[in-house]
Motif scaffolding. Structure first.
Motif, PDB file in Angstrom:
ATOM      1  N   GLU A  38       0.771  -1.900  -0.010  1.00 42.03           N
ATOM      2  CA  GLU A  38      -0.335  -0.080   0.483  1.00 42.03           C
ATOM      3  C   GLU A  38       0.840   1.195  -0.077  1.00 42.03           C
ATOM      4  O   GLU A  38       2.003   1.981   0.473  1.00 42.03           O
ATOM      5  N   TYR A  39       0.670   2.368  -0.782  1.00 36.92           N
ATOM      6  CA  TYR A  39       1.459   3.630  -0.623  1.00 36.92           C
ATOM      7  C   TYR A  39       0.346   4.699  -0.623  1.00 36.92           C
ATOM      8  O   TYR A  39      -0.258   4.550  -1.084  1.00 36.92           O
ATOM      9  N   ALA A  40       1.155   5.027   0.312  1.00 31.21           N
ATOM     10  CA  ALA A  40       0.871   6.423   0.456  1.00 31.21           C
ATOM     11  C   ALA A  40       0.860   7.829  -1.302  1.00 31.21           C
ATOM     12  O   ALA A  40       1.945   7.431  -2.002  1.00 31.21           O
ATOM     13  N   ALA A  41       0.361   8.969  -0.699  1.00 35.02           N
ATOM     14  CA  ALA A  41       0.491   9.518  -1.911  1.00 35.02           C
ATOM     15  C   ALA A  41       1.796  10.861  -1.054  1.00 35.02           C
ATOM     16  O   ALA A  41       1.776  11.193  -0.295  1.00 35.02           O
ATOM     17  N   PRO A  42       2.475  11.595  -2.163  1.00 39.66           N
ATOM     18  CA  PRO A  42       3.149  12.721  -1.616  1.00 39.66           C
ATOM     19  C   PRO A  42       2.618  13.707  -0.543  1.00 39.66           C
ATOM     20  O   PRO A  42       3.472  14.297   0.263  1.00 39.66           O
ATOM     21  N   ASP A  43       1.227  14.145  -0.953  1.00 40.51           N
ATOM     22  CA  ASP A  43       0.622  15.163  -0.213  1.00 40.51           C
ATOM     23  C   ASP A  43       0.264  14.990   1.335  1.00 40.51           C
ATOM     24  O   ASP A  43      -0.355  15.425   1.732  1.00 40.51           O
ATOM     25  N   ASP A  44       0.276  13.116   1.509  1.00 39.51           N
ATOM     26  CA  ASP A  44      -0.151  13.112   2.515  1.00 39.51           C
ATOM     27  C   ASP A  44       0.238  13.460   3.949  1.00 39.51           C
ATOM     28  O   ASP A  44       1.189  14.042   3.744  1.00 39.51           O
ATOM     29  N   PRO A  45       0.135  13.594   5.189  1.00 38.17           N
ATOM     30  CA  PRO A  45       0.556  14.117   6.573  1.00 38.17           C
ATOM     31  C   PRO A  45       1.672  12.784   6.336  1.00 38.17           C
ATOM     32  O   PRO A  45       1.648  11.159   6.138  1.00 38.17           O
ATOM     33  N   LEU A  46       3.007  13.537   7.124  1.00 40.92           N
ATOM     34  CA  LEU A  46       3.521  12.634   7.448  1.00 40.92           C
ATOM     35  C   LEU A  46       3.852  11.178   8.026  1.00 40.92           C
ATOM     36  O   LEU A  46       4.000  10.961   7.513  1.00 40.92           O
ATOM     37  N   GLU A  47       2.755  11.433   8.876  1.00 42.82           N
ATOM     38  CA  GLU A  47       2.555   9.877   9.482  1.00 42.82           C
ATOM     39  C   GLU A  47       1.854   9.499   8.543  1.00 42.82           C
ATOM     40  O   GLU A  47       2.349   7.715   8.659  1.00 42.82           O
ATOM     41  N   GLN A  48       0.597   9.635   7.868  1.00 43.19           N
ATOM     42  CA  GLN A  48       0.103   8.667   7.182  1.00 43.19           C
ATOM     43  C   GLN A  48       1.445   7.656   5.939  1.00 43.19           C
ATOM     44  O   GLN A  48       0.966   7.058   5.681  1.00 43.19           O
ATOM     45  N   ARG A  49       1.900   9.195   5.538  1.00 45.30           N
ATOM     46  CA  ARG A  49       3.055   8.060   4.533  1.00 45.30           C
ATOM     47  C   ARG A  49       3.910   7.518   5.094  1.00 45.30           C
ATOM     48  O   ARG A  49       4.715   6.673   4.344  1.00 45.30           O
ATOM     49  N   GLU A  50       4.890   7.294   6.266  1.00 45.89           N
ATOM     50  CA  GLU A  50       5.435   6.842   7.184  1.00 45.89           C
ATOM     51  C   GLU A  50       4.736   5.406   7.506  1.00 45.89           C
ATOM     52  O   GLU A  50       5.357   4.591   7.559  1.00 45.89           O
TER      53      GLU A  50
END
Length: 109
Positions: A38-50
């Motif tokens: 599962e991949y996050a988007a670059p503009d997602d919040p930092l905690e969600q991306r990590e």
């Protein structure tokens, strides 16, 4: 605390920058997503991306891109994927296909 980290598009060589925490767990940058990750988007919040398995970029559409020297250029518009190191029950999972060791051939008889 964060730092600006640069990733090179594997399609065209342009550079995308993103804020990341200092304790990076990056494995690879690939042209294709890893199956089941599962991949996050670059503009997602930092905690969600990590918390994701990686970050999915679209070259030139997720913010400005540059050449290796830092001059602004156009991106190619193709997706690429930053893959994090993943663990399952304390064991590090290998990406599929592996990002080392040369080509992998699966022959079915």
């Amino acid at each position: 605390m964060t730092a600006t980290v640069r990733y090179t598009c594997p399609h065209c060589g342009s550079v995308t920058s993103i804020e990341r925490p200092l304790d990076l767990a990056d494995r690879s940058v690939t042209k294709r997503s890893q199956p089941g990750w599962e991949y996050a988007a670059p503009d997602d919040p930092l905690e969600q991306r990590e918390a994701a398995d990686g970050i999915a970029f679209v070259c030139g559409e997720d913010g400005p891109v540059t050449d290796l020297e830092g001059a602004p250029i156009e991106g190619c518009g193709r997706p690429f994927y930053l893959n994090f190191v993943r663990y399952e029950q304390g064991v590090e999972l290998e990406p599929d296909p592996p990002t080392y060791g040369g080509p992998r051939f699966d022959f079915m008889g």
